[in-house]
Design a protein around this motif. Structure first.
Motif, PDB file in Angstrom:
ATOM      1  N   UNK A  77       0.829  -1.206   0.000  1.00 16.85           N
ATOM      2  CA  UNK A  77       0.000   0.000   0.000  1.00 16.85           C
ATOM      3  C   UNK A  77       0.860   1.250   0.000  1.00 16.85           C
ATOM      4  N   UNK A  78       0.243   2.387  -0.315  1.00 15.72           N
ATOM      5  CA  UNK A  78       0.980   3.640  -0.226  1.00 15.72           C
ATOM      6  C   UNK A  78       1.171   4.018   1.234  1.00 15.72           C
ATOM      7  N   UNK A  79       1.880   5.116   1.475  1.00 20.44           N
ATOM      8  CA  UNK A  79       2.274   5.471   2.845  1.00 20.44           C
ATOM      9  C   UNK A  79       1.092   5.549   3.812  1.00 20.44           C
ATOM     10  N   UNK A  80       0.070   6.311   3.447  1.00 16.04           N
ATOM     11  CA  UNK A  80      -1.077   6.496   4.340  1.00 16.04           C
ATOM     12  C   UNK A  80      -1.873   5.202   4.479  1.00 16.04           C
ATOM     13  N   UNK A  81      -2.071   4.525   3.368  1.00 17.14           N
ATOM     14  CA  UNK A  81      -2.819   3.269   3.400  1.00 17.14           C
ATOM     15  C   UNK A  81      -2.132   2.219   4.257  1.00 17.14           C
TER      16      UNK A  81
END
Length: 643
Positions: A77-81
């Protein structure tokens, strides 16, 4: 310096080039949340493992590896996810750990998927959970509160956004490491304890070696796999092997009292949470169970009788006693196998012309009894709808009112009859002390206002009602034409309160053997005119009751795993988790330890004991196959075709 020297030496290799491009500094900052959650969740899992894994502190690699596997997916996932995924994962895993901790304090076992399914039948026992929760349990959730503002701040930090390809490579690396370590631990466990991972006959040992999360993953896998495999037919050779074993096991062992009480009424009383340690015991000069003490002296008393229940507790005690089959490996047989065919005690009594009835003053659907009693061929089930709920003690209708009303029903039954009564008032958590003492005052002495004191008060109350019931049966002349069997269903004191029990028994430095020795329940058979009274110390358990009654009452015992206690001098008691005792030695499966019963010291396994351990696993597997493939129906059909 060594690190820099290493990079310089191998600077032209593909791996080092990849690592340099990977931006080590950016990686640490970018994946700080992953590192933090890995440490926190691992610490929680290790704390739980230390709670249940006495003597197994070395097995931490598999515990952490299971968390690495679960966390690895966040990398995709991306950073926030990723951060949100890790936070939710932490919450879910914490709930699992706390739930398992609470359940362990009660049953010294772990929650399975089938246990959760059973929970739908156990509404109304919320007090049990509240008494087992500890303030320290809520500390498991503290990081979720503390981290919330920190993570919100972490969201605002500008972090290097790794491309999907690099994230995928990192994911594969983490996943491979976790699977390798986990797989190695599982392989070694499978070598040490063959079939343990697939059969789960000793769940706590799996938890101790592999950790809590690995257990739940394996539990889900095994449940799915077994459901698929059970759709297939068992090999004919395996069916024959099981049938041959049972046929040999069911052969008469002797002729002592064989058919001696054919045609007599049979009254069985299963007493809630009655354990042997209260028998013939006093507090401040007051007997705890004066009525049972009296009736034990007028009966044939089995003083080495163990409960053999698993996750089904009370329902398992019924299942064992009525069918002479082992309980389900996971969950409750009363729920999972209610569609099977049984050659049960009530079915056999009906074949002799008996009227059969189960009586219990609680909800008809509790433990799925309304369905299971039909499968076991009871003619009638008298539940709370058949009783006047005019007096409540504990969970529901008081034992006094239940037994009084049940006695009136017995007098209307056509003879001969088989009545199966289950009491209720002495049900965990025994916190209705005012209700008990309102009718039967009791001084628990130094244990007043303690968990054990509450239990002693509750069981003293139940003892008084049982005494009333048995005395009235005697006065009404019913005992002249009846056999009465009374036994306890399961443990009374959960793991969390064992310290009080050890103090009561004056046991210092308790071992697992001490714990098991305290898991005996009283069982007696009362004959007309107090005949055959005495004490029998043969090692025995609930699975042996049906074959013993078969000998007395004159019906053909078929497809059972128990032993006729009246015609056997030796016996092996086997437990659902793979533990066993032959009276001389005791094997405790969850620590893989053998004890000498007389000296209470650990002993090295002999070939005989190892063979008995393997036999225990085989017999438990036979019983599981019987239930999973409904083999009794097939065996009975084959028998009818031969005739």
């Amino acid at each position: 310096m060594k690190y820099l020297s290493y990079l310089s030496k191998y600077k032209d290799t593909a791996l080092v080039k990849f690592l340099i491009k990977f931006h080590v500094k950016d990686f640490v900052i970018g994946y700080l949340d992953l590192i933090l959650f890995l440490v926190i969740i691992s610490y929680k899992a290790i704390c739980y493992n230390d709670l249940v894994a006495t003597g197994y502190y070395g097995f931490k690699a598999a515990v952490i590896a299971s968390i690495v596997i679960l966390i690895s997916f966040s990398v995709l996932l991306n950073n926030k996810g990723r951060t949100i995924y890790l936070y939710i994962l932490d919450l879910i895993l914490t709930i699992i750990l706390v739930s398992d901790s609470v359940y362990y304090r009660y049953s010294k076992d772990i929650i399975t998927i089938d246990t959760i399914r059973n929970g739908s039948m156990l509404g109304g026992v919320t007090a049990s959970v509240s008494t087992l929760l500890k303030p320290s349990d809520f500390l498991f959730f503290s990081d979720l509160i503390i981290l919330l503002p920190i993570l919100l701040f972490y969201f605002k930090i500008r972090k290097y956004d790794f491309k999907l390809l690099k994230r995928f490579v990192f994911f594969i690396l983490l996943l491979a490491i976790g699977i390798f370590v986990d797989g190695k631990a599982m392989y070694e466990l499978n070598i040490e304890q063959p079939k343990l991972i697939t059969t789960m006959f000793n769940r706590m040992y799996v938890v101790k070696v592999l950790g809590d999360f690995n257990f739940h993953i394996l539990d889900a896998y095994n449940l799915t796999y077994n459901n698929i495999m059970n759709m297939k037919s068992l090999p004919a050779s395996k069916e024959k092997e099981i049938k041959d074993y049972l046929t040999e096991n069911d052969k008469p062992k002797g002729t002592n009292l064989t058919d001696a009480y054919k045609g007599k009424n049979l009254i069985i009383i299963q007493v809630e949470a009655l354990q042997q340690f209260v028998i013939n015991q006093k507090i401040n000069g007051q007997e705890i169970t004066p009525n049972l003490d009296k009736w034990l002296g007028k009966s044939l008393y089995f003083n080495n009788y163990f409960y053999q229940v698993a996750a089904g507790n009370t329902s398992d005690a019924e299942f064992l006693s009525l069918n002479s089959l082992y309980p389900a490996a996971n969950g409750a047989a009363y729920y999972i196998y209610s569609g099977d065919t049984y050659n049960s005690l009530p079915k056999n009594m009906s074949s002799l012309g008996y009227y059969t009835a189960a009586l219990h003053g609680y909800e008809a659907g509790f433990w799925n009894r309304s369905v299971m009693y039909k499968a076991e061929s009871f003619d009638n089930f008298f539940n709370e709808n058949s009783y006047d709920i005019n007096q409540t003690v504990g969970m529901g209708l008081s034992d006094e009112s239940f037994l009084t009303q049940s006695l009136a029903k017995l007098k209307t039954f056509k003879q001969p009859y088989f009545s199966f009564l289950i009491t209720l008032s002495s049900h965990y958590p025994y916190n209705d002390v005012a209700g008990y003492e309102k009718y039967v005052p009791f001084d628990a002495g130094k244990y007043t206002n303690t968990f054990l004191g509450d239990y002693l008060t509750g069981i003293h109350y139940t003892d008084a009602q049982l005494g009333m019931f048995l005395d009235q049966l005697d006065k009404d002349g019913i005992l002249n034409n009846s056999i009465v069997v009374l036994y306890g269903d399961h443990f009374a004191i959960p793991q969390a309160n064992l310290g009080q029990l050890y103090q009561f028994e004056n046991i210092k430095n308790p071992t697992d053997l001490d714990w098991y020795e305290l898991q005996k329940v009283p069982m007696f058979i009362h004959f007309p005119k107090d005949a055959n009274k005495g004490v029998d110390s043969i090692p025995s358990g609930q699975i042996d009751l049906e074959p013993t009654l078969s000998n007395l009452l004159g019906f053909k015992n078929k497809y059972t795993f128990g032993t006729d206690l009246l015609n056997s001098k030796t016996n092996t008691v086997m437990f659902r988790n793979g533990s066993f005792t032959d009276g001389n030695s005791f094997y405790v499966s969850y620590t893989d330890t053998y004890y000498d019963v007389a000296s209470k010291k650990t002993i090295a396994p002999t070939k005989q004991l190892t063979d008995l351990k393997n036999k225990t696993h085989t017999i438990l597997e036979y019983s599981d196959d019987m239930l999973n493939h409904n083999l009794i129906r097939k065996f009975l059909q084959e028998d009818s075709e031969v005739k």
